[in-house]
Design an enzyme around this catalytic site. Structure first.
Site, short mmCIF file in Angstrom:
data_model
loop_
_atom_site.label_atom_id
_atom_site.label_comp_id
_atom_site.label_asym_id
_atom_site.label_seq_id
_atom_site.Cartn_x
_atom_site.Cartn_y
_atom_site.Cartn_z
N TYR A 148 -4.45 75.17 29.92
CA TYR A 148 -3.17 75.88 30.04
C TYR A 148 -2.06 74.95 30.54
CZ TYR A 148 -6.17 79.94 29.42
OH TYR A 148 -7.08 80.83 28.93
C1 LIG Z 1 -11.33 77.59 28.52
C2 LIG Z 1 -11.94 77.39 27.14
C3 LIG Z 1 -11.47 78.49 26.22
C4 LIG Z 1 -11.46 76.03 26.59
O1 LIG Z 1 -12.09 75.82 25.34
P1 LIG Z 1 -12.75 74.38 25.00
O2 LIG Z 1 -13.07 74.41 23.56
O3 LIG Z 1 -13.83 74.12 25.95
O4 LIG Z 1 -11.49 73.46 25.33
P2 LIG Z 1 -11.08 72.13 24.54
O5 LIG Z 1 -12.27 71.45 23.99
O6 LIG Z 1 -9.99 72.45 23.62
O7 LIG Z 1 -10.53 71.28 25.70
C5 LIG Z 1 -11.50 70.78 26.57
C6 LIG Z 1 -11.51 69.29 26.52
O8 LIG Z 1 -11.78 68.76 25.25
C7 LIG Z 1 -10.82 67.73 24.96
N1 LIG Z 1 -10.55 67.73 23.54
C8 LIG Z 1 -9.51 68.33 22.93
N2 LIG Z 1 -9.57 68.07 21.61
C9 LIG Z 1 -10.67 67.31 21.41
C10 LIG Z 1 -11.26 66.75 20.27
N3 LIG Z 1 -10.70 66.89 19.05
N4 LIG Z 1 -12.39 66.05 20.42
C11 LIG Z 1 -12.94 65.91 21.64
N5 LIG Z 1 -12.41 66.43 22.76
C12 LIG Z 1 -11.28 67.11 22.64
C13 LIG Z 1 -9.62 68.11 25.72
O9 LIG Z 1 -8.86 66.96 26.06
C14 LIG Z 1 -10.18 68.76 26.90
O10 LIG Z 1 -10.42 67.84 27.92
P3 LIG Z 1 -10.29 68.30 29.39
O11 LIG Z 1 -11.16 69.52 29.56
O12 LIG Z 1 -10.78 67.13 30.15
O13 LIG Z 1 -8.85 68.61 29.59
C15 LIG Z 1 -13.48 77.36 27.19
O14 LIG Z 1 -13.89 76.25 27.96
C16 LIG Z 1 -14.09 78.62 27.76
O15 LIG Z 1 -14.37 79.56 27.02
N6 LIG Z 1 -14.34 78.63 29.07
C17 LIG Z 1 -14.98 79.74 29.75
C18 LIG Z 1 -14.19 81.00 29.65
C19 LIG Z 1 -12.79 80.84 30.15
O16 LIG Z 1 -12.56 80.27 31.23
N7 LIG Z 1 -11.84 81.38 29.39
C20 LIG Z 1 -10.49 81.42 29.77
C21 LIG Z 1 -10.38 82.51 30.78
S1 LIG Z 1 -8.74 82.95 31.03
#
Ligand SMILES: CC(C)(COP(=O)(O)OP(=O)(O)OC[C@H]1O[C@@H](n2cnc3c(N)ncnc32)[C@H](O)[C@@H]1OP(=O)(O)O)[C@@H](O)C(=O)NCCC(=O)NCCS
Length: 190
Positions: A148
């Protein structure tokens, strides 16, 4: 992985999968998930509903996100409204899209799926502002918080307590639309 926009019917058809992703991502128990299931079904009928899903090549659900237009009479909207002063209400709530859920199955996290879902959802969203709530956490250590912040969300309310939930939440917001090519972007961020 394939990102697809979802109509309300798509979400309702795959409600079992949606609840399963939600439960895995949040680590919630099954009793709580049944209550959530009812809410999610009802949310799909709200005005301005927008949803996205990420499907694997086999068609299973890896993640989803949805939101709708935030308005008076909605529980979340009314709770947030009651905690804001008049200026903030006008700024944040007059023409607002609420991101209600955004989740990725743990096995698929950390590969940009969440960022792509959020970007796509906000691109489809109708509104001048977007708000969401997320549990208070260490900003550096929480993936949701990092996501976020990377998208430019700022604090609207901190340590906010919703009735019936002992966890503290932050309400975060930003203006819409997202920039096409944000200056401080990292990969899929905004
Ligand atoms: C929060 C959530 C939705 C994020 O989704 P995600 O797919 O894990 O997130 P992203 O992969 O887009 O981002 C995570 C990391 O991957 C990295 N990333 C982004 N694009 C990427 C790519 N193309 N290749 C590799 N890594 C990448 C990002 O830089 C990020 O790094 P950081 O975590 O160190 O900042 C997920 O982790 C989740 O469901 N969490 C539990 C539930 C939750 O908290 N939901 C929100 C409640 S309000």
């Amino acid at each position: 992985m394939r990102l697809v926009p979802w109509q309300p019917e798509d979400l309702l058809r795959r409600l079992d999968d949606v609840v399963s992703v939600y439960g895995e991502a949040m680590g919630y128990r099954s009793e709580l998930l049944q209550t959530r299931r009812g809410y999610i079904g009802a949310h799909a009928r709200r005005r301005g509903f927008r949803a996205v899903a990420t499907l694997t090549t086999e068609g299973s659900l890896a993640g989803f996100g949805y939101g709708y237009r935030s308005g008076p009479g909605q529980w979340w909207h009314d709770q947030v409204r009651s905690a804001l002063d008049e200026d903030d209400r006008r700024h944040w709530l007059t023409d607002c899209f609420e991101v209600v859920e955004l989740h990725v199955r743990p096995a698929a996290q950390g590969h940009g799926v969440g960022a792509r879902q959020l970007r796509a959802l906000l691109a489809m969203a109708d509104g001048r502002t977007v708000l969401l709530s997320t549990p208070e956490a260490d900003e550096e250590r929480s993936r949701a918080w990092r996501l976020y912040r990377r998208f430019g969300f700022v604090d609207v309310l901190r340590d906010f307590l919703f009735p019936g939930d002992e966890r503290a939440f932050a309400i975060l917001g930003r203006e819409l639309p997202l920039a096409e090519r944000p200056v401080n972007a990292r990969r899929d961020a905004g």
